[in-house]
Motif scaffolding. Structure first.
Motif, PDB file in Angstrom:
ATOM      1  N   ALA A 178       0.837  -1.207   0.000  1.00 21.44           N
ATOM      2  CA  ALA A 178       0.000   0.000   0.000  1.00 21.44           C
ATOM      3  C   ALA A 178       0.869   1.254   0.000  1.00 21.44           C
ATOM      4  O   ALA A 178       1.807   1.373   0.785  1.00 21.44           O
ATOM      5  N   SER A 179       0.550   2.173  -0.907  1.00 18.22           N
ATOM      6  CA  SER A 179       1.259   3.464  -0.940  1.00 18.22           C
ATOM      7  C   SER A 179       0.526   4.513  -0.110  1.00 18.22           C
ATOM      8  O   SER A 179       1.128   5.491   0.346  1.00 18.22           O
ATOM      9  N   ASP A 180      -0.765   4.338   0.071  1.00 18.34           N
ATOM     10  CA  ASP A 180      -1.611   5.223   0.877  1.00 18.34           C
ATOM     11  C   ASP A 180      -2.679   4.357   1.529  1.00 18.34           C
ATOM     12  O   ASP A 180      -3.076   3.313   0.988  1.00 18.34           O
ATOM     13  N   ILE A 181      -3.192   4.822   2.670  1.00 16.56           N
ATOM     14  CA  ILE A 181      -4.271   4.122   3.375  1.00 16.56           C
ATOM     15  C   ILE A 181      -5.385   5.114   3.662  1.00 16.56           C
ATOM     16  O   ILE A 181      -5.132   6.224   4.131  1.00 16.56           O
ATOM     17  N   VAL A 182      -6.613   4.701   3.362  1.00 16.72           N
ATOM     18  CA  VAL A 182      -7.806   5.460   3.741  1.00 16.72           C
ATOM     19  C   VAL A 182      -8.532   4.640   4.793  1.00 16.72           C
ATOM     20  O   VAL A 182      -8.926   3.503   4.541  1.00 16.72           O
ATOM     21  N   SER A 183      -8.681   5.207   5.991  1.00 18.68           N
ATOM     22  CA  SER A 183      -9.232   4.489   7.140  1.00 18.68           C
ATOM     23  C   SER A 183     -10.547   5.143   7.549  1.00 18.68           C
ATOM     24  O   SER A 183     -10.569   6.276   8.032  1.00 18.68           O
TER      25      SER A 183
ATOM     26  N   ALA B  47     -13.406   1.681  -1.719  1.00 20.16           N
ATOM     27  CA  ALA B  47     -12.663   0.541  -2.267  1.00 20.16           C
ATOM     28  C   ALA B  47     -12.842   0.440  -3.776  1.00 20.16           C
ATOM     29  O   ALA B  47     -11.891   0.155  -4.510  1.00 20.16           O
ATOM     30  N   GLU B  48     -14.059   0.655  -4.243  1.00 17.80           N
ATOM     31  CA  GLU B  48     -14.311   0.592  -5.688  1.00 17.80           C
ATOM     32  C   GLU B  48     -13.540   1.690  -6.415  1.00 17.80           C
ATOM     33  O   GLU B  48     -13.032   1.479  -7.522  1.00 17.80           O
ATOM     34  N   THR B  49     -13.455   2.867  -5.811  1.00 15.76           N
ATOM     35  CA  THR B  49     -12.680   3.965  -6.403  1.00 15.76           C
ATOM     36  C   THR B  49     -11.201   3.604  -6.467  1.00 15.76           C
ATOM     37  O   THR B  49     -10.525   3.832  -7.484  1.00 15.76           O
ATOM     38  N   ALA B  50     -10.679   3.030  -5.376  1.00 14.51           N
ATOM     39  CA  ALA B  50      -9.272   2.634  -5.353  1.00 14.51           C
ATOM     40  C   ALA B  50      -8.995   1.533  -6.371  1.00 14.51           C
ATOM     41  O   ALA B  50      -7.963   1.557  -7.059  1.00 14.51           O
ATOM     42  N   GLU B  51      -9.912   0.598  -6.509  1.00 11.44           N
ATOM     43  CA  GLU B  51      -9.742  -0.493  -7.474  1.00 11.44           C
ATOM     44  C   GLU B  51      -9.674   0.028  -8.903  1.00 11.44           C
ATOM     45  O   GLU B  51      -8.990  -0.546  -9.760  1.00 11.44           O
ATOM     46  N   ALA B  52     -10.410   1.105  -9.147  1.00 13.30           N
ATOM     47  CA  ALA B  52     -10.436   1.689 -10.486  1.00 13.30           C
ATOM     48  C   ALA B  52      -9.231   2.587 -10.752  1.00 13.30           C
ATOM     49  O   ALA B  52      -9.153   3.243 -11.798  1.00 13.30           O
ATOM     50  N   GLY B  53      -8.280   2.635  -9.823  1.00 13.71           N
ATOM     51  CA  GLY B  53      -7.075   3.434 -10.010  1.00 13.71           C
ATOM     52  C   GLY B  53      -7.134   4.811  -9.397  1.00 13.71           C
ATOM     53  O   GLY B  53      -6.249   5.638  -9.640  1.00 13.71           O
ATOM     54  N   GLY B  54      -8.171   5.073  -8.596  1.00 12.19           N
ATOM     55  CA  GLY B  54      -8.308   6.387  -7.985  1.00 12.19           C
ATOM     56  C   GLY B  54      -7.271   6.638  -6.908  1.00 12.19           C
ATOM     57  O   GLY B  54      -6.721   5.714  -6.314  1.00 12.19           O
TER      58      GLY B  54
ATOM     59  N   ALA C  10      -5.922   8.394  -3.196  1.00 13.77           N
ATOM     60  CA  ALA C  10      -6.472   8.435  -1.840  1.00 13.77           C
ATOM     61  C   ALA C  10      -7.448   9.596  -1.691  1.00 13.77           C
ATOM     62  O   ALA C  10      -8.518   9.450  -1.091  1.00 13.77           O
ATOM     63  N   ASP C  11      -7.107  10.756  -2.249  1.00 14.68           N
ATOM     64  CA  ASP C  11      -8.014  11.907  -2.175  1.00 14.68           C
ATOM     65  C   ASP C  11      -9.344  11.610  -2.855  1.00 14.68           C
ATOM     66  O   ASP C  11     -10.407  11.997  -2.352  1.00 14.68           O
ATOM     67  N   GLU C  12      -9.297  10.926  -3.988  1.00 16.62           N
ATOM     68  CA  GLU C  12     -10.533  10.591  -4.697  1.00 16.62           C
ATOM     69  C   GLU C  12     -11.366   9.582  -3.903  1.00 16.62           C
ATOM     70  O   GLU C  12     -12.599   9.689  -3.841  1.00 16.62           O
ATOM     71  N   ALA C  13     -10.697   8.615  -3.281  1.00 23.23           N
ATOM     72  CA  ALA C  13     -11.421   7.629  -2.470  1.00 23.23           C
ATOM     73  C   ALA C  13     -12.084   8.304  -1.271  1.00 23.23           C
ATOM     74  O   ALA C  13     -13.237   7.991  -0.921  1.00 23.23           O
ATOM     75  N   VAL C  14     -11.372   9.244  -0.645  1.00 17.90           N
ATOM     76  CA  VAL C  14     -11.939   9.988   0.485  1.00 17.90           C
ATOM     77  C   VAL C  14     -13.154  10.795   0.040  1.00 17.90           C
ATOM     78  O   VAL C  14     -14.195  10.804   0.707  1.00 17.90           O
ATOM     79  N   ALA C  15     -13.034  11.481  -1.085  1.00 12.59           N
ATOM     80  CA  ALA C  15     -14.129  12.324  -1.576  1.00 12.59           C
ATOM     81  C   ALA C  15     -15.379  11.504  -1.853  1.00 12.59           C
ATOM     82  O   ALA C  15     -16.503  11.908  -1.503  1.00 12.59           O
ATOM     83  N   VAL C  16     -15.199  10.344  -2.466  1.00  7.67           N
ATOM     84  CA  VAL C  16     -16.342   9.470  -2.778  1.00  7.67           C
ATOM     85  C   VAL C  16     -16.994   8.978  -1.488  1.00  7.67           C
ATOM     86  O   VAL C  16     -18.222   8.966  -1.355  1.00  7.67           O
ATOM     87  N   ALA C  17     -16.168   8.577  -0.521  1.00  8.79           N
ATOM     88  CA  ALA C  17     -16.703   8.072   0.742  1.00  8.79           C
ATOM     89  C   ALA C  17     -17.441   9.161   1.511  1.00  8.79           C
ATOM     90  O   ALA C  17     -18.516   8.916   2.078  1.00  8.79           O
ATOM     91  N   GLU C  18     -16.879  10.357   1.537  1.00  6.99           N
ATOM     92  CA  GLU C  18     -17.521  11.448   2.266  1.00  6.99           C
ATOM     93  C   GLU C  18     -18.841  11.848   1.616  1.00  6.99           C
ATOM     94  O   GLU C  18     -19.824  12.147   2.314  1.00  6.99           O
ATOM     95  N   LYS C  19     -18.885  11.832   0.290  1.00  9.35           N
ATOM     96  CA  LYS C  19     -20.139  12.133  -0.398  1.00  9.35           C
ATOM     97  C   LYS C  19     -21.191  11.083  -0.086  1.00  9.35           C
ATOM     98  O   LYS C  19     -22.365  11.394   0.138  1.00  9.35           O
ATOM     99  N   ARG C  20     -20.753   9.820  -0.054  1.00  9.80           N
ATOM    100  CA  ARG C  20     -21.686   8.735   0.248  1.00  9.80           C
ATOM    101  C   ARG C  20     -22.217   8.876   1.674  1.00  9.80           C
ATOM    102  O   ARG C  20     -23.405   8.698   1.934  1.00  9.80           O
TER     103      ARG C  20
END
Length: 281
Positions: free
Chosen positions: A82-87, A132-139, A141-151
């Motif tokens: 892992a290069s970044d972790i979103v917790s 997780a789906e965002t990260a799988e698609a190559g997103g 960490a910032d993009e994964a956070v944004a998607v999660a916060e919107k959800r």
């Protein structure tokens, strides 16, 4: 070694194990104390054993994961590439889990973004899954956070409980609200609001309360494309029946999950819990 964004949540997300494995989501367990036994949620204590303990009025308490456990998790993920972790974690109004993750994240070998979702149960699970789906698609960490916060912002959670006594004992709802419910012999409907469990409505009978829960979910879903989760504790028939009615009633429904909550949530709601989470996509 390929570098990637790893997604961490905690055991109160109640994601199906197969879903977590498929999307590479790691869940850090909270602790449930039954009598003098400290047990990990999800592996060492079952919802059934919890319900039995509550029905026998055995003492049940819960506690956050230790910062050391989070640190071990973050280290292992970094070592695996892992290069970044979103917790992503349950509301800080309900648990110190977020604080423990923040402490551990400061010393992690890779950057860790710790997010207080203000949610719990599959409201949290849907956030972790979206990240997780965002990260799988190559997103990133910032993009994964944004998607999660919107959800998280768009997700609503409603709960029916047979009594407010368990929430009062655990300090998750005010004594005045709990006593009001007992005095009037009403069946309470609750919701998550700004990370807290709040009394939403008081209904005279269990059947009317469950019918009202269904109405609230259908109204919240409207015509949007949504995922729904139905939770219960020791009430599988109630949960199955509600899920069937929602399948027929919500036109934009994509995924519907039915699951028994784990011991941490169950300890504060008691047997008979019926909950529903509505999460627009």
């Amino acid at each position: 070694m390929s570098r990637h964004v790893a997604i961490v949540t905690d055991s109160t997300a109640y994601l199906p194990p197969r879903t977590m494995e498929r999307h590479g989501i790691t869940a850090v367990p909270l602790t449930v104390v039954l009598g003098d036994q400290a047990l990990e949620e999800g592996t060492e204590v079952s919802a059934r054993s919890l319900a039995q303990a509550l029905q026998k009025r055995r003492p049940v308490t819960t506690s956050r994961p230790s910062p050391e456990l989070f640190a071990e998790t973050y280290r292992a993920l970094a070592e695996s590439g892992a290069s970044d972790i979103v917790s992503l974690h349950l509301s800080s109004e309900l648990s110190g889990t977020y604080d423990a993750a923040v402490l551990a994240g400061r010393e992690a070998p890779v950057p860790v973004r710790v997010i207080d979702t203000g949610t719990v149960a599959m409201a949290l699970g849907f956030c972790a899954l979206a990240a997780a789906e965002t990260a799988e698609a190559g997103g990133t960490a910032d993009e994964a956070v944004a998607v999660a916060e919107k959800r998280a912002e768009g997700t609503s959670a409603y709960f029916y409980v047979d009594t407010l006594d368990y929430l009062r004992r655990g300090g998750r709802i005010g004594a005045a609200q709990a006593l009001l419910g007992s005095a009037l012999a009403v069946k309470p409907l609750l919701r998550l609001d700004s990370g807290r469990i709040e009394l939403l409505e008081k209904v005279r009978t269990a059947s009317r309360a469950i019918a009202r829960l269904e109405e609230l979910v259908a109204e919240r879903a409207g015509g949007a494309t949504v995922d729904i989760a139905v939770h219960h504790l020791a009430a599988p028939e109630r949960a199955s029946a509600l899920a069937d009615r929602l399948r027929a009633r919500v036109p934009g429904l994509v995924d519907l999950h039915v699951s028994e909550v784990g011991a941490v949530i169950g300890a504060h709601t008691g047997p008979g819990l019926l909950g529903a989470v509505v999460s627009p996509r």
